[in-house]
Design a protein around this motif. Structure first.
Motif, mmCIF file in Angstrom:
data_model
loop_
_atom_site.group_PDB
_atom_site.id
_atom_site.type_symbol
_atom_site.label_atom_id
_atom_site.label_comp_id
_atom_site.label_asym_id
_atom_site.label_seq_id
_atom_site.Cartn_x
_atom_site.Cartn_y
_atom_site.Cartn_z
ATOM 1 N N PHE A 90 1.227 113.299 6.311
ATOM 2 C CA PHE A 90 2.035 112.733 5.241
ATOM 3 C C PHE A 90 3.346 112.219 5.808
ATOM 4 O O PHE A 90 3.647 112.417 6.993
ATOM 5 C CB PHE A 90 2.279 113.745 4.110
ATOM 6 C CG PHE A 90 2.842 115.066 4.544
ATOM 7 C CD1 PHE A 90 4.208 115.237 4.700
ATOM 8 C CD2 PHE A 90 2.020 116.155 4.767
ATOM 9 C CE1 PHE A 90 4.739 116.451 5.089
ATOM 10 C CE2 PHE A 90 2.535 117.385 5.148
ATOM 11 C CZ PHE A 90 3.898 117.526 5.313
ATOM 12 N N MET A 91 4.125 111.565 4.955
ATOM 13 C CA MET A 91 5.340 110.863 5.374
ATOM 14 C C MET A 91 6.558 111.345 4.605
ATOM 15 O O MET A 91 6.516 111.483 3.379
ATOM 16 C CB MET A 91 5.156 109.359 5.126
ATOM 17 C CG MET A 91 6.375 108.493 5.381
ATOM 18 S SD MET A 91 6.245 106.902 4.500
ATOM 19 C CE MET A 91 4.728 106.233 5.201
ATOM 20 N N PHE A 92 7.637 111.637 5.340
ATOM 21 C CA PHE A 92 8.945 111.880 4.737
ATOM 22 C C PHE A 92 9.752 110.588 4.800
ATOM 23 O O PHE A 92 9.759 109.906 5.833
ATOM 24 C CB PHE A 92 9.710 112.959 5.501
ATOM 25 C CG PHE A 92 9.169 114.348 5.359
ATOM 26 C CD1 PHE A 92 9.126 114.985 4.126
ATOM 27 C CD2 PHE A 92 8.721 115.045 6.468
ATOM 28 C CE1 PHE A 92 8.637 116.276 4.001
ATOM 29 C CE2 PHE A 92 8.228 116.334 6.360
ATOM 30 C CZ PHE A 92 8.182 116.949 5.122
ATOM 31 N N PRO A 93 10.492 110.231 3.737
ATOM 32 C CA PRO A 93 11.376 109.067 3.810
ATOM 33 C C PRO A 93 12.611 109.382 4.648
ATOM 34 O O PRO A 93 13.185 110.471 4.545
ATOM 35 C CB PRO A 93 11.764 108.807 2.352
ATOM 36 C CG PRO A 93 10.889 109.687 1.529
ATOM 37 C CD PRO A 93 10.478 110.830 2.400
ATOM 38 N N ALA A 94 13.011 108.423 5.481
ATOM 39 C CA ALA A 94 14.210 108.571 6.318
ATOM 40 C C ALA A 94 15.316 107.684 5.770
ATOM 41 O O ALA A 94 15.089 106.521 5.437
ATOM 42 C CB ALA A 94 13.892 108.183 7.763
ATOM 43 N N CYS A 122 9.411 103.545 11.786
ATOM 44 C CA CYS A 122 8.831 104.873 11.626
ATOM 45 C C CYS A 122 8.530 105.493 12.980
ATOM 46 O O CYS A 122 8.496 104.816 14.002
ATOM 47 C CB CYS A 122 7.549 104.804 10.797
ATOM 48 S SG CYS A 122 6.271 103.756 11.518
ATOM 49 N N PHE A 123 8.327 106.799 12.970
ATOM 50 C CA PHE A 123 7.841 107.521 14.138
ATOM 51 C C PHE A 123 7.118 108.766 13.658
ATOM 52 O O PHE A 123 7.324 109.241 12.538
ATOM 53 C CB PHE A 123 8.982 107.888 15.103
ATOM 54 C CG PHE A 123 9.962 108.892 14.563
ATOM 55 C CD1 PHE A 123 9.785 110.257 14.765
ATOM 56 C CD2 PHE A 123 11.085 108.476 13.846
ATOM 57 C CE1 PHE A 123 10.693 111.185 14.262
ATOM 58 C CE2 PHE A 123 12.003 109.390 13.344
ATOM 59 C CZ PHE A 123 11.800 110.753 13.552
ATOM 60 N N ASN A 124 6.241 109.292 14.507
ATOM 61 C CA ASN A 124 5.469 110.489 14.188
ATOM 62 C C ASN A 124 5.947 111.663 15.034
ATOM 63 O O ASN A 124 6.415 111.486 16.158
ATOM 64 C CB ASN A 124 3.977 110.258 14.429
ATOM 65 C CG ASN A 124 3.384 109.212 13.499
ATOM 66 O OD1 ASN A 124 4.085 108.631 12.682
ATOM 67 N ND2 ASN A 124 2.099 108.962 13.629
ATOM 68 N N PHE A 125 5.779 112.861 14.486
ATOM 69 C CA PHE A 125 6.180 114.066 15.197
ATOM 70 C C PHE A 125 5.283 115.204 14.752
ATOM 71 O O PHE A 125 4.492 115.065 13.816
ATOM 72 C CB PHE A 125 7.657 114.394 14.940
ATOM 73 C CG PHE A 125 8.028 114.559 13.483
ATOM 74 C CD1 PHE A 125 8.163 115.827 12.926
ATOM 75 C CD2 PHE A 125 8.274 113.453 12.671
ATOM 76 C CE1 PHE A 125 8.514 115.996 11.591
ATOM 77 C CE2 PHE A 125 8.624 113.613 11.332
ATOM 78 C CZ PHE A 125 8.750 114.881 10.798
ATOM 79 N N TRP A 137 11.524 104.736 7.504
ATOM 80 C CA TRP A 137 12.628 104.061 6.808
ATOM 81 C C TRP A 137 12.154 102.703 6.341
ATOM 82 O O TRP A 137 11.446 101.991 7.062
ATOM 83 C CB TRP A 137 13.823 103.889 7.748
ATOM 84 C CG TRP A 137 14.876 102.965 7.199
ATOM 85 C CD1 TRP A 137 15.908 103.295 6.382
ATOM 86 C CD2 TRP A 137 14.970 101.554 7.416
ATOM 87 N NE1 TRP A 137 16.646 102.182 6.078
ATOM 88 C CE2 TRP A 137 16.092 101.098 6.703
ATOM 89 C CE3 TRP A 137 14.208 100.633 8.150
ATOM 90 C CZ2 TRP A 137 16.471 99.755 6.692
ATOM 91 C CZ3 TRP A 137 14.578 99.304 8.135
ATOM 92 C CH2 TRP A 137 15.715 98.865 7.414
ATOM 93 N N THR A 138 12.511 102.343 5.111
ATOM 94 C CA THR A 138 12.234 101.006 4.603
ATOM 95 C C THR A 138 13.507 100.437 3.987
ATOM 96 O O THR A 138 14.322 101.173 3.430
ATOM 97 C CB THR A 138 11.120 101.018 3.535
ATOM 98 O OG1 THR A 138 11.486 101.924 2.487
ATOM 99 C CG2 THR A 138 9.799 101.447 4.140
ATOM 100 N N ALA A 139 13.674 99.129 4.101
ATOM 101 C CA ALA A 139 14.863 98.477 3.551
ATOM 102 C C ALA A 139 14.808 98.494 2.032
ATOM 103 O O ALA A 139 13.748 98.280 1.428
ATOM 104 C CB ALA A 139 14.953 97.044 4.056
ATOM 105 N N GLY A 140 15.943 98.765 1.405
ATOM 106 C CA GLY A 140 16.013 98.770 -0.046
ATOM 107 C C GLY A 140 15.410 100.028 -0.622
ATOM 108 O O GLY A 140 14.912 100.904 0.075
ATOM 109 N N THR A 141 15.432 100.135 -1.930
ATOM 110 C CA THR A 141 14.869 101.277 -2.639
ATOM 111 C C THR A 141 13.955 100.763 -3.739
ATOM 112 O O THR A 141 14.122 99.655 -4.244
ATOM 113 C CB THR A 141 15.980 102.145 -3.260
ATOM 114 O OG1 THR A 141 16.777 101.326 -4.144
ATOM 115 C CG2 THR A 141 16.877 102.735 -2.187
ATOM 116 N N SER A 142 12.997 101.561 -4.103
ATOM 117 C CA SER A 142 12.074 101.196 -5.183
ATOM 118 C C SER A 142 12.190 102.199 -6.312
ATOM 119 O O SER A 142 12.438 103.378 -6.089
ATOM 120 C CB SER A 142 10.633 101.152 -4.656
ATOM 121 O OG SER A 142 10.268 102.405 -4.113
ATOM 122 N N ALA A 143 11.992 101.719 -7.525
ATOM 123 C CA ALA A 143 12.057 102.596 -8.689
ATOM 124 C C ALA A 143 10.830 103.497 -8.726
ATOM 125 O O ALA A 143 9.788 103.185 -8.155
ATOM 126 C CB ALA A 143 12.139 101.756 -9.966
#
Length: 273
Positions: A90-94, A122-125, A137-143
């Motif tokens: 799964f993915m955490f937002p940065a 992004c990167f994996n760990f 990380w993605t540019a901007g935010t979404s509702a």
């Protein structure tokens, strides 16, 4: 002095963690993207979006709270430095990918440095049990997305994500520390530890498979508000049940096997009187 939840402390200082305290997306790794997209769409009663089957390596569902990403890994396998163990759960937002990378590097081993693709990076760990995770990380935010209209008693909403662990105390300390949350010593004695998240799918550290000697794993659970209708629906649609339905003190559940053998749970939480 207790550490402030949502922050990292050093002598005399407090700073916010660069990761958001939520699971943005869950990955399911598949071999046939169309087959998987059709299976999950049918399960949740959602239409197939042909524009997302355009030859790319992923198909995604914009579910409320936590998204679902089907990943064929065709692009990853073209990279000679990529390994199967890097496939994230799964993915955490940065909030900031470079700050997040330095933050994670202090706590574990990243598989690679941040990869940048236009408006995302992004990167994996890995966690202490060897499970691969992603920070993105993605540019901007979404509702926040609304509940999707569907023709299935199984809701298009991921209720919780499972992380199989053997050493609950170590895993719980690591995940709560990573997300800047307080560690609960008492709950670490239980077979499931729910790491507090701000919203979206619950993050459930699960020691049941280890305690029971089970070889399978369960990725996540979808919610239903009518267990009997959901069970009748999957039987009518000829989905493959992994085993018999179970009725526990706090929930009723059954598990399905997707076309790649991934085990997905459907659950209804029982209301407390």
């Amino acid at each position: 002095m207790e550490e402030n939840p949502g922050s990292v402390s050093s002598p005399g200082t407090f700073r916010p963690i660069p990761l958001e305290n939520r699971i943005a997306s869950v990955f399911v790794h598949v071999t046939d993207l169309r087959r998987a997209a059709e299976w999950y769409s049918r399960l949740m009663g959602l239409p197939i979006l042909e524009e997302r089957l355009n030859g790319g390596p992923v198909y995604w569902f914009d579910l409320p709270g936590t998204h679902l990403i089907l990943d064929s890994n065709t692009a990853n396998r073209q990279n000679p430095e990529w390994r199967e163990e890097m496939m994230p759960w799964f993915m955490f937002p940065a909030r900031d990918i470079d700050e997040t990378y330095r933050y994670v590097e202090e706590r574990t081993e990243p598989f690679f440095e941040p990869e940048r693709h236009g408006t995302m990076a992004c990167f994996n760990f890995r966690d202490p049990e060897g499970n691969a995770l992603m920070a993105c990380w993605t540019a901007g935010t979404s509702a926040e997305e609304a509940e999707l209209p569907a023709q299935s008693p199984i809701l298009s909403r991921i209720g919780g994500v499972f992380v199989d662990v053997k050493d609950m105390r170590t895993a719980a300390r690591w995940y709560t520390g990573l997300l800047g949350q307080p560690f609960d010593e008492h709950r670490a004695e239980q077979p499931i530890y729910s790491v507090p998240v701000a919203r979206g799918a619950a993050l459930l550290l699960d020691r049941n498979r280890h305690l029971n000697g089970e070889t399978f794993t369960e990725l996540f659970y979808l919610e239903t508000e009518d267990f009997d209708a959901a069970l009748a629906y999957v039987r009518r649609q000829r989905f493959r049940l992994a085993d018999e339905p179970r009725h526990l003190h706090d929930l009723s559940e059954f598990a399905l096997l997707d076309p790649d053998g991934n085990r997905i749970v459907v659950a209804q939480m029982k209301k407390r009187s």
